[in-house]
Motif scaffolding. Structure first.
Motif, PDB file in Angstrom:
ATOM      1  N   LEU A 153       0.862  -1.102   0.147  1.00  0.00           N
ATOM      2  CA  LEU A 153      -0.078   0.035  -0.068  1.00  0.00           C
ATOM      3  C   LEU A 153       0.854   1.357  -0.086  1.00  0.00           C
ATOM      4  N   PRO A 154       0.544   2.314  -0.721  1.00  0.00           N
ATOM      5  CA  PRO A 154       1.269   3.662  -0.820  1.00  0.00           C
ATOM      6  C   PRO A 154       1.418   4.104   0.818  1.00  0.00           C
ATOM      7  N   GLY A 155       2.780   4.400   1.132  1.00  0.00           N
ATOM      8  CA  GLY A 155       3.156   4.772   2.335  1.00  0.00           C
ATOM      9  C   GLY A 155       3.128   3.775   3.528  1.00  0.00           C
ATOM     10  N   SER A 156       3.023   2.400   3.299  1.00  0.00           N
ATOM     11  CA  SER A 156       2.897   1.442   4.191  1.00  0.00           C
ATOM     12  C   SER A 156       4.306   1.419   4.957  1.00  0.00           C
ATOM     13  N   ARG A 157       4.193   0.890   6.094  1.00  0.00           N
ATOM     14  CA  ARG A 157       5.528   0.864   7.125  1.00  0.00           C
ATOM     15  C   ARG A 157       5.283  -0.697   7.619  1.00  0.00           C
ATOM     16  N   LEU A 158       4.803  -1.617   6.992  1.00  0.00           N
ATOM     17  CA  LEU A 158       4.537  -3.097   7.256  1.00  0.00           C
ATOM     18  C   LEU A 158       5.585  -3.984   6.769  1.00  0.00           C
ATOM     19  N   VAL A 159       6.359  -4.750   7.377  1.00  0.00           N
ATOM     20  CA  VAL A 159       7.088  -5.873   7.213  1.00  0.00           C
ATOM     21  C   VAL A 159       6.708  -7.143   7.616  1.00  0.00           C
ATOM     22  N   LEU A 160       6.249  -7.981   6.838  1.00  0.00           N
ATOM     23  CA  LEU A 160       5.476  -9.136   7.013  1.00  0.00           C
ATOM     24  C   LEU A 160       6.334 -10.278   7.004  1.00  0.00           C
ATOM     25  N   VAL A 161       6.416 -11.307   8.022  1.00  0.00           N
ATOM     26  CA  VAL A 161       7.314 -12.473   7.960  1.00  0.00           C
ATOM     27  C   VAL A 161       6.135 -13.558   8.296  1.00  0.00           C
ATOM     28  N   GLY A 162       5.895 -14.512   7.217  1.00  0.00           N
ATOM     29  CA  GLY A 162       4.987 -15.634   7.517  1.00  0.00           C
ATOM     30  C   GLY A 162       5.842 -16.981   7.830  1.00  0.00           C
ATOM     31  N   LEU A 163       5.470 -17.966   8.728  1.00  0.00           N
ATOM     32  CA  LEU A 163       5.985 -19.171   8.681  1.00  0.00           C
ATOM     33  C   LEU A 163       4.995 -20.163   8.483  1.00  0.00           C
ATOM     34  N   ALA A 164       5.089 -21.102   7.663  1.00  0.00           N
ATOM     35  CA  ALA A 164       4.006 -22.220   7.264  1.00  0.00           C
ATOM     36  C   ALA A 164       4.982 -23.581   6.992  1.00  0.00           C
ATOM     37  N   ASN A 165       4.099 -24.422   7.258  1.00  0.00           N
ATOM     38  CA  ASN A 165       4.517 -25.721   6.838  1.00  0.00           C
ATOM     39  C   ASN A 165       4.672 -26.378   5.369  1.00  0.00           C
ATOM     40  N   ALA A 166       3.510 -25.591   4.838  1.00  0.00           N
ATOM     41  CA  ALA A 166       3.309 -26.041   3.162  1.00  0.00           C
ATOM     42  C   ALA A 166       4.278 -25.305   2.339  1.00  0.00           C
ATOM     43  N   LEU A 167       5.018 -25.882   1.663  1.00  0.00           N
ATOM     44  CA  LEU A 167       6.089 -25.121   0.721  1.00  0.00           C
ATOM     45  C   LEU A 167       5.338 -24.393  -0.519  1.00  0.00           C
ATOM     46  N   ASP A 168       3.942 -25.017  -1.005  1.00  0.00           N
ATOM     47  CA  ASP A 168       3.538 -24.351  -1.982  1.00  0.00           C
ATOM     48  C   ASP A 168       2.473 -23.344  -1.673  1.00  0.00           C
ATOM     49  N   LEU A 169       2.211 -22.907  -0.555  1.00  0.00           N
ATOM     50  CA  LEU A 169       1.211 -22.031  -0.188  1.00  0.00           C
ATOM     51  C   LEU A 169       1.238 -20.862  -1.010  1.00  0.00           C
ATOM     52  N   THR A 170       2.150 -20.130  -1.188  1.00  0.00           N
ATOM     53  CA  THR A 170       2.227 -19.174  -2.100  1.00  0.00           C
ATOM     54  C   THR A 170       1.908 -19.343  -3.572  1.00  0.00           C
ATOM     55  N   ASP A 171       2.242 -20.520  -4.024  1.00  0.00           N
ATOM     56  CA  ASP A 171       1.849 -21.155  -5.355  1.00  0.00           C
ATOM     57  C   ASP A 171       0.187 -21.238  -5.392  1.00  0.00           C
ATOM     58  N   ARG A 172      -0.225 -22.088  -4.518  1.00  0.00           N
ATOM     59  CA  ARG A 172      -1.618 -22.554  -4.345  1.00  0.00           C
ATOM     60  C   ARG A 172      -2.711 -21.537  -3.952  1.00  0.00           C
ATOM     61  N   SER A 173      -2.048 -20.594  -2.980  1.00  0.00           N
ATOM     62  CA  SER A 173      -3.292 -19.841  -2.572  1.00  0.00           C
ATOM     63  C   SER A 173      -2.980 -18.450  -2.877  1.00  0.00           C
ATOM     64  N   LEU A 174      -1.775 -17.930  -3.148  1.00  0.00           N
ATOM     65  CA  LEU A 174      -1.411 -16.558  -3.615  1.00  0.00           C
ATOM     66  C   LEU A 174      -1.129 -16.379  -5.104  1.00  0.00           C
ATOM     67  N   ALA A 175      -1.494 -17.168  -5.716  1.00  0.00           N
ATOM     68  CA  ALA A 175      -1.138 -16.970  -7.250  1.00  0.00           C
ATOM     69  C   ALA A 175      -1.179 -15.339  -7.710  1.00  0.00           C
ATOM     70  N   ARG A 176      -2.302 -14.747  -6.931  1.00  0.00           N
ATOM     71  CA  ARG A 176      -2.573 -13.561  -7.592  1.00  0.00           C
ATOM     72  C   ARG A 176      -1.455 -12.647  -7.325  1.00  0.00           C
ATOM     73  N   LEU A 177      -0.594 -12.807  -6.046  1.00  0.00           N
ATOM     74  CA  LEU A 177       0.414 -11.970  -5.916  1.00  0.00           C
ATOM     75  C   LEU A 177       1.417 -11.900  -6.624  1.00  0.00           C
ATOM     76  N   SER A 178       1.537 -13.197  -7.608  1.00  0.00           N
ATOM     77  CA  SER A 178       2.754 -13.231  -8.515  1.00  0.00           C
ATOM     78  C   SER A 178       2.412 -12.436  -9.775  1.00  0.00           C
ATOM     79  N   ALA A 179       1.180 -12.038 -10.087  1.00  0.00           N
ATOM     80  CA  ALA A 179       1.013 -11.275 -11.010  1.00  0.00           C
ATOM     81  C   ALA A 179       1.555  -9.956 -11.089  1.00  0.00           C
ATOM     82  N   ARG A 180       1.669  -9.459  -9.756  1.00  0.00           N
ATOM     83  CA  ARG A 180       2.447  -8.254  -9.590  1.00  0.00           C
ATOM     84  C   ARG A 180       3.855  -8.505  -8.854  1.00  0.00           C
ATOM     85  N   PRO A 181       4.788  -8.469  -9.990  1.00  0.00           N
ATOM     86  CA  PRO A 181       6.080  -9.218  -9.417  1.00  0.00           C
ATOM     87  C   PRO A 181       6.703  -8.338  -7.868  1.00  0.00           C
TER      88      PRO A 181
END
Length: 266
Positions: A153-181
């Motif tokens: 978000l413009p002006g954001s001051r958030l740094v997010l660190v997520g820990l998960a067991n699933a290796l492919d959570l980002t591929d499966r669940s967050l594919a939309r994010l990779s549309a914006r490198p």
């Protein structure tokens, strides 16, 4: 005379899954996490890091170690650590975060707007660590998308660190994010520990106990071989060895109690 009580107690303590000073075979991962925090917290650049790996591969331990070691670097920022297992539902992350940021309970659209406003207002960087991130999977993945889009978000001051067991959570669940490198989180995977690494971890832990080894090298290698073949889970290896120490302790105690009296009489 060997104090049978204390050497076994010390061994069991050494085998607890606490955060050790040195995490064996995880120097590379610790370096990446440390560099990420320096770049983003100290460099005041919002961003996200997704850490994956099976249970017991050292994800939480490494992050905890880095947070302890980098305390000085993080003093000017706000660190929030939440375990998603403790939430009653994925959407429960938002009221929990609002509470940590000193906002009234965030429910519905108004609550979300309040959170976004807070995270894009002037102020110190906010480091949000979400352990057990898999728990936030929901229909349409709205919760995960919202969280991973906040750093952009413009002006954001958030740094997010997520820990998960699933290796492919980002591929499966967050594919939309990779549309914006720019919106894709940085990925860091923790592979399972090998037999050699587990043997070294167990040897190092039990090496802290003075006197003769409570468990011999062959027993440690056997344990490491069995655990590495199934999971490579260091916590499981520590548990197995701790139980083995308890068995040895009970055997020694019963022998001590049954020792014949001097002179060979009972």
């Amino acid at each position: 005379v060997l104090d049978t009580g204390t050497c076994y107690q010390q061994a069991k303590r050494a085998l607890h899954a606490a955060v050790p000073e040195h995490l064996h075979a995880r120097e590379r991962e610790i370096g990446i996490i440390r560099q990420f925090l320096r770049d983003h917290i100290c460099g005041r650049r919002p961003g996200s890091l997704y850490i994956s790996g099976a249970p017991g591969t050292g994800k939480t331990a490494c992050l905890s170690r880095v947070l302890l070691d980098c305390k000085g670097d993080l003093t000017g920022s706000k660190t929030i650590v939440l375990n998603c297992m403790a939430l009653s539902s994925p959407a429960g992350i938002f009221p929990a975060l609002a509470q940590e940021l000193g906002l009234p309970g965030a429910t519905g659209r108004e609550g979300m707007q309040r959170l976004e406003k807070k995270l894009t207002a002037q102020g110190p960087m906010v480091l949000l660590v979400l352990d057990e991130l898999d728990q936030l999977e929901s229909k349409g993945q709205d919760v995960l998308y919202t969280l991973f889009e906040w750093p952009w978000l413009p002006g954001s001051r958030l740094v997010l660190v997520g820990l998960a067991n699933a290796l492919d959570l980002t591929d499966r669940s967050l594919a939309r994010l990779s549309a914006r490198p720019a919106g894709s989180p940085q990925l860091l995977h923790f592979p399972p520990y090998t037999r050699e690494q587990l043997t070294a971890i167990l040897t190092e832990r039990l090496g802290q106990v003075a006197g003769a080894p409570v468990l011999d090298a062959a027993a440690l290698q056997f344990c490491a071989r069995k655990v590495s073949a199934v999971s490579g889970d260091a916590r499981k290896a520590l548990d197995v060895c701790r139980r083995a120490v308890e068995v040895v302790e009970l055997e020694v105690r019963s022998q001590t109690l049954l020792k014949p009296l001097p002179g060979g009489e009972w």
